[in-house]
Design an enzyme around this catalytic site. Structure first.
Site, PDB file in Angstrom:
ATOM      1  N   LYS A 197       0.782  -1.146  -0.095  1.00 60.15           N
ATOM      2  CA  LYS A 197       0.161  -0.123   0.114  1.00 60.15           C
ATOM      3  C   LYS A 197       0.748   1.325  -0.038  1.00 60.15           C
ATOM      4  CE  LYS A 197      -3.962  -2.243   2.053  1.00 60.15           C
ATOM      5  NZ  LYS A 197      -4.439  -2.751   3.093  1.00 60.15           N
ATOM      6  N   GLN A 222      -4.773  -1.486   9.456  1.00 61.29           N
ATOM      7  CA  GLN A 222      -4.824  -2.870   8.919  1.00 61.29           C
ATOM      8  C   GLN A 222      -5.577  -3.855  10.030  1.00 61.29           C
ATOM      9  OE1 GLN A 222      -3.408  -3.449   5.737  1.00 61.29           O
ATOM     10  NE2 GLN A 222      -4.242  -5.506   6.194  1.00 61.29           N
ATOM     11  N   ASP A 245     -11.480   2.821   3.616  1.00 60.78           N
ATOM     12  CA  ASP A 245     -11.795   1.478   3.604  1.00 60.78           C
ATOM     13  C   ASP A 245     -13.258   1.145   3.472  1.00 60.78           C
ATOM     14  OD1 ASP A 245      -9.791  -0.503   3.150  1.00 60.78           O
ATOM     15  OD2 ASP A 245      -9.291  -0.751   5.607  1.00 60.78           O
TER      16      ASP A 245
END
Ligand code: NDP
Length: 297
Positions: free
Chosen positions: A54, A98, A121
């Site tokens: 990422k 995460q 997200d």
């Protein structure tokens, strides 16, 4: 019939290129780069790989990447304080924590602490609610990527029968919602569904998000169906192999002879997830500056 292979890798590369161009335009318009903050707690090897890719992709797209690595014994309060700081930081447009978090930290509480307008997200309940009622917010990256591949191949999805196998909050449910918004007729299947082969057999579109290697068999599929395989499963290593092969939730070799189009694993849905994360971050940046995001993002 031999299915068309839906090349997610190529599609994602084009999307990343477009995001890169628009990120450049954003920097000019806003006088700063769009920024993504990624928080990693602990040493989970798979998470470390994801976070590294990422970071690389964010920088390659011309955006700032802020990495926050916390030790596995970080307590929830410390993590929440960091999230709060990132919420207030004007250089940070998107925040990604995460998952999975170490045992003892309540993931839902952490997701709830992220500002919905930085929740790239799309996991915050506010964004799930916005998706449910048709307001613009952030949609989870994997299902949004699947949707891009589907509309690229099929165009208008109105009236098509779609079966989504899996009902998780991050893939199955938002996927079904997106298909519904696109006027498809939806069935959501799960572990209690009766006669899954028959349910799958009526679908023009099958999205498999189960996490069981090659569970969906070729003879379940309607001829010509479009198959999106979200699953990532590692088979046990065969003799002489160090690591087992990666396979999806669909019997790819068999399904290729029956489907109209299918995503491979790897190289299908996987590469779309990071590309859409970059896209969502840039959209957040435009919105945070009070600017209209470009239409082709
Ligand atoms: P979850 O484990 O959260 O959900 C799996 C779903 O599959 C559940 O709804 C479960 O039903 C259903 N299921 C389990 N067994 C069966 C069965 N025998 N028949 C029908 N349905 C079944 O998984 P995720 O949604 O997080 O992920 C699904 C897959 O997608 C995984 O392989 C994951 O690695 C992959 N993935 C890939 C991504 C990418 O970037 N390509 C990103 C995210 C996930 P029930 O609810 O009844 O338990």
């Amino acid at each position: 019939m031999t299915a068309e292979i839906i090349d997610g890798k190529a599609f994602a590369a084009k999307l990343r290129e477009r995001v890169g161009e628009q990120a450049h335009a954003f920097t000019k318009a806003a006088g700063r780069k769009a920024g993504l903050a990624v928080v990693l707690v602990g040493e989970d090897p798979a998470s470390q790989v994801y976070v590294r890719s990422k970071h690389r992709a964010t920088v390659a797209a011309g955006m700032e990447s802020y990495e926050h690595r916390l030790s596995a014994d970080t307590d929830a309060t410390e993590l929440l304080v960091l999230v709060e700081r990132l919420n207030k930081d004007n250089a940070v447009d998107g925040i990604l924590v995460q998952l999975p978090l170490p045992d003892g930290i309540d993931e839902q509480a952490v997701i709830a602490a992220i500002s919905p307008d930085k929740d790239v997200d799309g996991f915050h309940v506010t964004n799930a609610g916005r998706l449910a009622v048709g307001q613009s917010g952030f949609v989870p990256c994997t299902p949004l990527g699947c949707m891009m591949l589907l509309t690229d191949r099929l165009g208008d999805l109105s009236g098509l029968e779609a079966v989504v196998i899996g009902r998780s909050n991050i893939v199955g449910k938002p996927m079904a919602q997106l298909l519904l918004d696109a006027n498809a007729t939806i069935t959501i299947a799960h572990s209690r569904t009766k006669d899954l082969p028959a349910v799958v057999g009526r679908a023009d579109i099958v999205v498999a998000a189960v996490g069981r290697a090659e569970m969906v068999k070729a003879d379940w599929l309607k001829d010509g169906a479009t198959v999106i395989d979200v699953g990532i499963n590692r088979l046990p290593p065969a003799e002489g192999e160090e690591k087992g092969r990666l396979v999806g939730d669909v019997d790819y070799a068999g399904a290729k002879a029956r489907a109209g189009a299918i995503t491979p694993v790897p190289g299908g849905v996987g590469p779309m997830t990071i590309a859409v994360l970059l896209r969502n971050t840039l959209v957040a940046a435009y919105r945070n500056e009070g600017l209209e995001p470009p239409e082709d993002l």
